[in-house]
Motif scaffolding. Structure first.
Motif, mmCIF file in Angstrom:
data_model
loop_
_atom_site.group_PDB
_atom_site.id
_atom_site.type_symbol
_atom_site.label_atom_id
_atom_site.label_comp_id
_atom_site.label_asym_id
_atom_site.label_seq_id
_atom_site.Cartn_x
_atom_site.Cartn_y
_atom_site.Cartn_z
ATOM 1 N N THR A 85 1.242 -7.322 1.593
ATOM 2 C CA THR A 85 0.679 -6.697 0.401
ATOM 3 C C THR A 85 1.286 -5.334 0.126
ATOM 4 O O THR A 85 1.680 -5.021 -1.002
ATOM 5 C CB THR A 85 -0.845 -6.567 0.568
ATOM 6 O OG1 THR A 85 -1.408 -7.869 0.713
ATOM 7 C CG2 THR A 85 -1.468 -5.888 -0.629
ATOM 8 N N ILE A 86 1.354 -4.503 1.148
ATOM 9 C CA ILE A 86 1.885 -3.155 0.974
ATOM 10 C C ILE A 86 3.343 -3.186 0.539
ATOM 11 O O ILE A 86 3.758 -2.473 -0.387
ATOM 12 C CB ILE A 86 1.755 -2.343 2.292
ATOM 13 C CG1 ILE A 86 0.277 -2.086 2.612
ATOM 14 C CG2 ILE A 86 2.512 -1.030 2.203
ATOM 15 C CD1 ILE A 86 0.046 -1.445 3.964
ATOM 16 N N THR A 98 -4.261 -0.758 -2.855
ATOM 17 C CA THR A 98 -3.572 -2.051 -2.792
ATOM 18 C C THR A 98 -4.257 -3.012 -1.833
ATOM 19 O O THR A 98 -4.486 -4.181 -2.158
ATOM 20 C CB THR A 98 -2.108 -1.821 -2.363
ATOM 21 O OG1 THR A 98 -1.475 -0.984 -3.330
ATOM 22 C CG2 THR A 98 -1.368 -3.128 -2.239
ATOM 23 N N ILE A 99 -4.558 -2.523 -0.646
ATOM 24 C CA ILE A 99 -5.175 -3.392 0.369
ATOM 25 C C ILE A 99 -6.537 -3.892 -0.087
ATOM 26 O O ILE A 99 -6.854 -5.078 0.023
ATOM 27 C CB ILE A 99 -5.333 -2.634 1.714
ATOM 28 C CG1 ILE A 99 -3.950 -2.328 2.317
ATOM 29 C CG2 ILE A 99 -6.171 -3.436 2.686
ATOM 30 C CD1 ILE A 99 -3.999 -1.460 3.550
ATOM 31 N N ILE A 100 -7.330 -2.973 -0.606
ATOM 32 C CA ILE A 100 -8.687 -3.345 -0.998
ATOM 33 C C ILE A 100 -8.688 -4.273 -2.205
ATOM 34 O O ILE A 100 -9.415 -5.275 -2.235
ATOM 35 C CB ILE A 100 -9.531 -2.080 -1.289
ATOM 36 C CG1 ILE A 100 -9.613 -1.203 -0.032
ATOM 37 C CG2 ILE A 100 -10.920 -2.461 -1.751
ATOM 38 C CD1 ILE A 100 -10.158 0.193 -0.277
ATOM 39 N N LEU A 101 -7.843 -3.942 -3.185
ATOM 40 C CA LEU A 101 -7.757 -4.804 -4.367
ATOM 41 C C LEU A 101 -7.329 -6.212 -3.969
ATOM 42 O O LEU A 101 -7.884 -7.207 -4.440
ATOM 43 C CB LEU A 101 -6.756 -4.223 -5.374
ATOM 44 C CG LEU A 101 -6.470 -5.081 -6.613
ATOM 45 C CD1 LEU A 101 -7.751 -5.379 -7.402
ATOM 46 C CD2 LEU A 101 -5.456 -4.413 -7.526
ATOM 47 N N GLU A 102 -6.364 -6.300 -3.083
ATOM 48 C CA GLU A 102 -5.881 -7.620 -2.648
ATOM 49 C C GLU A 102 -7.003 -8.398 -1.941
ATOM 50 O O GLU A 102 -7.143 -9.615 -2.130
ATOM 51 C CB GLU A 102 -4.672 -7.466 -1.718
ATOM 52 C CG GLU A 102 -4.160 -8.754 -1.087
ATOM 53 C CD GLU A 102 -3.768 -9.830 -2.100
ATOM 54 O OE1 GLU A 102 -3.381 -9.468 -3.218
ATOM 55 O OE2 GLU A 102 -3.869 -11.018 -1.763
ATOM 56 N N HIS A 103 -7.782 -7.710 -1.167
ATOM 57 C CA HIS A 103 -8.913 -8.379 -0.510
ATOM 58 C C HIS A 103 -9.850 -9.007 -1.536
ATOM 59 O O HIS A 103 -10.243 -10.173 -1.424
ATOM 60 C CB HIS A 103 -9.691 -7.384 0.357
ATOM 61 C CG HIS A 103 -11.035 -7.899 0.771
ATOM 62 N ND1 HIS A 103 -11.213 -8.782 1.826
ATOM 63 C CD2 HIS A 103 -12.273 -7.711 0.233
ATOM 64 C CE1 HIS A 103 -12.507 -9.072 1.924
ATOM 65 N NE2 HIS A 103 -13.167 -8.448 0.980
ATOM 66 N N PHE A 104 -10.190 -8.229 -2.537
ATOM 67 C CA PHE A 104 -11.138 -8.729 -3.535
ATOM 68 C C PHE A 104 -10.515 -9.764 -4.454
ATOM 69 O O PHE A 104 -11.183 -10.670 -4.929
ATOM 70 C CB PHE A 104 -11.744 -7.578 -4.340
ATOM 71 C CG PHE A 104 -12.770 -6.821 -3.559
ATOM 72 C CD1 PHE A 104 -12.498 -5.569 -3.026
ATOM 73 C CD2 PHE A 104 -14.037 -7.373 -3.325
ATOM 74 C CE1 PHE A 104 -13.451 -4.888 -2.299
ATOM 75 C CE2 PHE A 104 -14.993 -6.704 -2.588
ATOM 76 C CZ PHE A 104 -14.693 -5.446 -2.070
ATOM 77 N N GLN A 105 -9.227 -9.654 -4.693
ATOM 78 C CA GLN A 105 -8.536 -10.671 -5.486
ATOM 79 C C GLN A 105 -8.544 -12.004 -4.752
ATOM 80 O O GLN A 105 -8.791 -13.065 -5.352
ATOM 81 C CB GLN A 105 -7.083 -10.257 -5.770
ATOM 82 C CG GLN A 105 -6.962 -9.246 -6.883
ATOM 83 C CD GLN A 105 -5.529 -9.073 -7.368
ATOM 84 O OE1 GLN A 105 -5.274 -9.000 -8.548
ATOM 85 N NE2 GLN A 105 -4.605 -9.030 -6.434
ATOM 86 N N VAL A 150 5.865 5.132 1.328
ATOM 87 C CA VAL A 150 5.138 4.232 2.239
ATOM 88 C C VAL A 150 3.648 4.244 1.947
ATOM 89 O O VAL A 150 3.010 3.194 1.876
ATOM 90 C CB VAL A 150 5.385 4.616 3.715
ATOM 91 C CG1 VAL A 150 4.466 3.837 4.636
ATOM 92 C CG2 VAL A 150 6.844 4.384 4.094
ATOM 93 N N ILE A 151 3.097 5.441 1.778
ATOM 94 C CA ILE A 151 1.630 5.517 1.668
ATOM 95 C C ILE A 151 1.109 5.486 0.235
ATOM 96 O O ILE A 151 -0.096 5.413 0.041
ATOM 97 C CB ILE A 151 1.082 6.782 2.373
ATOM 98 C CG1 ILE A 151 1.591 8.064 1.714
ATOM 99 C CG2 ILE A 151 1.468 6.759 3.832
ATOM 100 C CD1 ILE A 151 1.048 9.326 2.368
ATOM 101 N N ARG A 152 1.984 5.512 -0.736
ATOM 102 C CA ARG A 152 1.542 5.531 -2.132
ATOM 103 C C ARG A 152 0.672 4.315 -2.442
ATOM 104 O O ARG A 152 1.096 3.182 -2.366
ATOM 105 C CB ARG A 152 2.749 5.526 -3.075
ATOM 106 C CG ARG A 152 2.370 5.845 -4.520
ATOM 107 C CD ARG A 152 3.505 5.436 -5.430
ATOM 108 N NE ARG A 152 3.621 4.015 -5.512
ATOM 109 C CZ ARG A 152 2.911 3.238 -6.349
ATOM 110 N NH1 ARG A 152 2.028 3.789 -7.166
ATOM 111 N NH2 ARG A 152 3.060 1.949 -6.352
#
Lengths: 225, 225
Positions: free
Chosen positions: A158-159, B158-165, B151-153
DNA sequence: GTTTAAAACAAACGATTGTTTAATATGGAG
DNA sequence: CTCCATATTAAACAATCGTTTGTTTTAAAC
């Protein structure tokens, strides 16, 4: 056209569709636009691929095939975990860097209402990466911990994908003829690095560091039963 | 219909569009489908919103407005960094949990070729979260380090949105009448947790842990000049 | 040269698209 | 009741959609 050039028509259609799907999404691209971009007659699409959705399927199949070949077996149980993370990250960055458009099309969550596409993706998802499962075990992560698995599921992919999507979008925006005030400001303020091998070597190192230490920090974290 | 019910027509259109865009993507949804879902006449869409794209704009505006209100000022310089990460993660998880469909539509990278949509998103992106910038500073991260910032942008988002998607997509797949062999297998094997408050409390804690320790691990990492 | 199969083309089909226009219905104020 | 503004409707427009069909062109084999 010679025979060689004729054989290229199918590939040209594929490439045009890939590029257009990556930029606009599958549904926003029509067969006539693909045909025009590929410089073929509209009927060639059905001739070479059947239905429009079959192009998308071909793209998804190519992407996942490449993906699994790239990450299937990275290191083994004897590889130290930190080294293994490094190898996995490098491979993933390499994969997404070389196949940005392809990955954007295939990994896109949408559309989720075309049954055959959903099927295809789920079929591909069955083949989970052996390397990441082994890595979790090496690190002492409890893979039966549902919450933890939800947190870390697909995090690296994802990242990295998001990084390349952002890069792709920015590149596209820079190529637009008419740039509004906001876009001009945005492009002015942003420091755009040179995305060369050196950059991605560092990127991979830093991301591997972040991921490895992050994973380690949650190994001993006790979730409620 | 009473006056109150009439006033609801615009809202019903908005809600219908939101749900359909989240599931299929903007381009795959037609105005007639939206009208039918909202139980209004097709002309109502132009009457209340103007052009189709204006619905998408309204959705994007609502989402980003909510997003920035949710995460704009979380804690301050006196909040210990780890606590601040925890607060940020909690707020983000809360935001995406309550606005999954909205976020899916607005945060979707595509389409990147509709000028006014690109403009709108870039305009919203100018208002960066003060909390995350302060956090980086608190941790001692060099915000001029281009590689690290790449890297951290947007990693948390991103991680959280992907989880909920993923959660959203799975829910939708479960509701489909005809389920193929692969889908049935997939749904059988997957252990689906109960996504209640308790789950997300733990999810947030674990993610905050992973993120905080990950960030800390790269603070001292020396990128090449 | 002829024959055959593959590739390419153009036209057409039935359907759908976003949007506009004109007419009608509704509800509130006087 | 009338008048006015808003909301709703139905019809229509010009355009596009994915796909099919029939024809022509091309290239290879004999």
């Amino acid at each position: 056209m010679t025979k060689k050039e004729k054989k290229d028509a199918k590939q040209r259609i594929y490439d045009a569709a890939l590029s257009l799907f990556a930029r606009k999404g599958y549904s926003a691209v029509g067969c006539r636009e693909i045909a025009k971009t590929a410089n073929v007659n509209i009927s060639m699409i059905c001739y070479y691929f059947g239905k429009k959705v079959d192009i998308l399927k071909a793209i998804i199949n190519e992407c996942y095939d490449k993906y699994y070949h790239a990450v299937l077996n990275i290191g083994d149980e004897n590889t130290p975990p930190q080294e293994r993370v490094r190898l996995i990250v490098r491979k993933l960055v390499e994969f997404f860097r070389e196949n940005t458009g392809l990955a954007m099309v295939a990994f896109n969550t949408l559309p989720i209402d075309i049954p055959e596409i959903v099927d295809l993706k789920i079929k591909w998802m069955s083949g989970k990466s052996k390397a990441t499962i082994e890595l979790y075990t090496q690190l002492g992560l409890d893979t039966n911990d549902v919450v933890k698995m939800n947190v870390i599921r697909g995090v690296l992919t994802t990242i990295i994908l998001e990084h390349f999507q952002f890069r792709y979008a920015r590149k596209h925006i820079m190529q637009v003829t008419h740039q509004s005030k906001y876009i001009r400001e945005f492009l002015t303020q942003e420091i755009i690095p040179e995305y060369n091998d050196d950059f991605y070597e560092q990127y991979s190192e830093i991301l591997a560091e972040l991921y490895f230490h992050g994973l380690n920090s949650i190994v001993a974290h006790n979730s409620k039963p």
